[in-house]
Design a protein around this motif. Structure first.
Motif, PDB file in Angstrom:
ATOM      1  N   VAL A 108      55.171 -12.613  79.745  1.00 41.03           N
ATOM      2  CA  VAL A 108      54.495 -13.092  78.420  1.00 41.03           C
ATOM      3  C   VAL A 108      52.988 -11.834  78.456  1.00 41.03           C
ATOM      4  O   VAL A 108      52.796 -11.419  77.438  1.00 41.03           O
ATOM      5  CB  VAL A 108      53.776 -14.376  78.661  1.00 41.03           C
ATOM      6  CG1 VAL A 108      53.065 -14.725  77.400  1.00 41.03           C
ATOM      7  CG2 VAL A 108      55.147 -15.323  78.665  1.00 41.03           C
ATOM      8  N   GLU A 109      52.367 -11.479  79.521  1.00 36.95           N
ATOM      9  CA  GLU A 109      51.263 -10.673  79.332  1.00 36.95           C
ATOM     10  C   GLU A 109      51.516  -9.318  79.011  1.00 36.95           C
ATOM     11  O   GLU A 109      50.819  -8.673  78.249  1.00 36.95           O
ATOM     12  CB  GLU A 109      50.587 -10.654  80.497  1.00 36.95           C
ATOM     13  CG  GLU A 109      49.446  -9.966  80.781  1.00 36.95           C
ATOM     14  CD  GLU A 109      48.392  -9.818  82.021  1.00 36.95           C
ATOM     15  OE1 GLU A 109      48.107  -8.617  82.559  1.00 36.95           O
ATOM     16  OE2 GLU A 109      48.566 -10.920  82.861  1.00 36.95           O
ATOM     17  N   GLN A 110      52.737  -8.788  79.480  1.00 40.02           N
ATOM     18  CA  GLN A 110      53.301  -7.510  78.870  1.00 40.02           C
ATOM     19  C   GLN A 110      53.498  -7.656  77.338  1.00 40.02           C
ATOM     20  O   GLN A 110      53.181  -6.438  76.769  1.00 40.02           O
ATOM     21  CB  GLN A 110      54.581  -6.876  79.842  1.00 40.02           C
ATOM     22  CG  GLN A 110      54.147  -6.775  81.085  1.00 40.02           C
ATOM     23  CD  GLN A 110      55.209  -6.263  81.892  1.00 40.02           C
ATOM     24  OE1 GLN A 110      56.475  -6.284  81.455  1.00 40.02           O
ATOM     25  NE2 GLN A 110      55.237  -5.928  83.210  1.00 40.02           N
ATOM     26  N   SER A 111      54.131  -8.574  76.806  1.00 40.19           N
ATOM     27  CA  SER A 111      54.516  -8.692  75.417  1.00 40.19           C
ATOM     28  C   SER A 111      53.344  -8.889  74.732  1.00 40.19           C
ATOM     29  O   SER A 111      53.426  -8.383  73.710  1.00 40.19           O
ATOM     30  CB  SER A 111      55.441  -9.704  75.364  1.00 40.19           C
ATOM     31  OG  SER A 111      54.896 -11.075  75.544  1.00 40.19           O
ATOM     32  N   ASN A 113      50.212  -7.546  75.381  1.00 40.20           N
ATOM     33  CA  ASN A 113      49.421  -6.151  75.431  1.00 40.20           C
ATOM     34  C   ASN A 113      50.201  -5.192  74.539  1.00 40.20           C
ATOM     35  O   ASN A 113      51.334  -4.766  74.716  1.00 40.20           O
ATOM     36  CB  ASN A 113      49.238  -5.786  76.756  1.00 40.20           C
ATOM     37  CG  ASN A 113      48.355  -6.856  77.481  1.00 40.20           C
ATOM     38  OD1 ASN A 113      47.738  -7.585  77.093  1.00 40.20           O
ATOM     39  ND2 ASN A 113      48.857  -6.625  79.092  1.00 40.20           N
ATOM     40  N   GLY A 114      49.332  -4.474  73.581  1.00 43.88           N
ATOM     41  CA  GLY A 114      49.799  -3.423  72.869  1.00 43.88           C
ATOM     42  C   GLY A 114      50.539  -3.648  71.723  1.00 43.88           C
ATOM     43  O   GLY A 114      50.951  -4.744  71.297  1.00 43.88           O
ATOM     44  N   ASP A 115      51.161  -2.584  71.057  1.00 39.65           N
ATOM     45  CA  ASP A 115      52.186  -2.758  70.126  1.00 39.65           C
ATOM     46  C   ASP A 115      53.603  -3.192  70.526  1.00 39.65           C
ATOM     47  O   ASP A 115      53.888  -2.729  71.836  1.00 39.65           O
ATOM     48  CB  ASP A 115      52.363  -1.549  69.446  1.00 39.65           C
ATOM     49  CG  ASP A 115      51.106  -0.995  68.605  1.00 39.65           C
ATOM     50  OD1 ASP A 115      50.160  -2.007  68.363  1.00 39.65           O
ATOM     51  OD2 ASP A 115      50.780   0.202  68.243  1.00 39.65           O
ATOM     52  N   PRO A 116      54.323  -4.114  69.999  1.00 41.03           N
ATOM     53  CA  PRO A 116      55.560  -4.574  70.181  1.00 41.03           C
ATOM     54  C   PRO A 116      56.394  -3.050  70.367  1.00 41.03           C
ATOM     55  O   PRO A 116      56.140  -2.151  69.610  1.00 41.03           O
ATOM     56  CB  PRO A 116      56.012  -5.323  69.123  1.00 41.03           C
ATOM     57  CG  PRO A 116      55.334  -5.122  67.974  1.00 41.03           C
ATOM     58  CD  PRO A 116      53.797  -4.488  68.316  1.00 41.03           C
ATOM     59  N   PRO A 117      57.493  -3.074  71.263  1.00 39.16           N
ATOM     60  CA  PRO A 117      58.248  -2.064  71.412  1.00 39.16           C
ATOM     61  C   PRO A 117      59.109  -2.037  70.343  1.00 39.16           C
ATOM     62  O   PRO A 117      59.492  -2.888  69.381  1.00 39.16           O
ATOM     63  CB  PRO A 117      59.295  -2.433  72.584  1.00 39.16           C
ATOM     64  CG  PRO A 117      58.945  -3.960  73.043  1.00 39.16           C
ATOM     65  CD  PRO A 117      57.754  -4.366  72.245  1.00 39.16           C
ATOM     66  N   SER A 118      59.777  -0.630  70.005  1.00 39.34           N
ATOM     67  CA  SER A 118      60.412  -0.426  68.876  1.00 39.34           C
ATOM     68  C   SER A 118      61.861  -1.043  69.220  1.00 39.34           C
ATOM     69  O   SER A 118      62.409  -1.382  70.327  1.00 39.34           O
ATOM     70  CB  SER A 118      60.601   1.166  68.760  1.00 39.34           C
ATOM     71  OG  SER A 118      61.222   1.736  69.674  1.00 39.34           O
ATOM     72  N   LEU A 119      62.694  -1.073  68.185  1.00 39.79           N
ATOM     73  CA  LEU A 119      64.057  -1.467  68.321  1.00 39.79           C
ATOM     74  C   LEU A 119      65.000  -0.726  69.159  1.00 39.79           C
ATOM     75  O   LEU A 119      65.647  -1.153  70.156  1.00 39.79           O
ATOM     76  CB  LEU A 119      64.812  -1.496  66.901  1.00 39.79           C
ATOM     77  CG  LEU A 119      66.085  -2.067  67.009  1.00 39.79           C
ATOM     78  CD1 LEU A 119      66.158  -3.744  67.227  1.00 39.79           C
ATOM     79  CD2 LEU A 119      66.704  -2.002  65.452  1.00 39.79           C
TER      80      LEU A 119
END
Length: 153
Positions: A108-111, A113-119
């Motif tokens: 949850v912490e990784q998701s 932080n920062g922009d969401p990953p691309s598809l």
């Protein structure tokens, strides 16, 4: 010829014995009594004693109300569902569940932080063996749920 020795036992005074034990009780059980007083004070402060006194006063009314609530169909289903969930949880290896629960906060912490990953980045993650294993488990679970939902028809 020898004369028998006459033994006259002292009559036991149960009241005296009880009084002696009662007088010694505060000394013998001082720690327990102090702990009991602390517990009693906590029950009083949290108003639990008032609740218990009220429940004892209501007695049969409380019991009748509880019985009425637990015999309703919704309550029976809820109790059955809780038992099934408990059985399900007991079938899971505690170590596996512990490892999964330890990883959840990190994921949850990784998701967050920062922009969401691309598809494309997500699709790249799905290519790993671990992701495919989790996806397979999820697909199997969904398939089983669908089968059970279809069964009711």
């Amino acid at each position: 010829m020898a004369k028998p020795i006459e033994i006259k036992p002292q009559p036991r005074n149960a009241r005296e014995e009880l009084q002696r034990r009662l007088d010694n009780a505060p000394v013998e059980h001082a720690d327990a009594m102090l702990s009991l007083y602390e517990l009693l004070q906590q029950l009083y402060d949290s108003r639990t004693l008032d609740l218990l006194r009220g429940a004892l006063g209501a007695g049969d009314e409380v019991l009748n109300h509880v019985v009425r609530l637990t015999t309703q169909p919704e309550s029976v289903r809820s109790i059955r569902n809780l038992l099934i969930m408990a059985k399900l949880l007991s079938s899971i290896d505690p170590e596996t569940l512990h490892r999964i629960s330890a990883m959840l906060p990190q994921a949850v912490e990784q998701s967050e932080n920062g922009d969401p990953p691309s598809l494309w980045a997500l699709l790249g993650r799905f290519r790993s063996k671990d992701s495919r294993r989790a996806l397979a488990a999820g697909a199997t679970l969904l398939e089983s749920v669908g089968r059970e939902l279809n069964w009711k028809k």
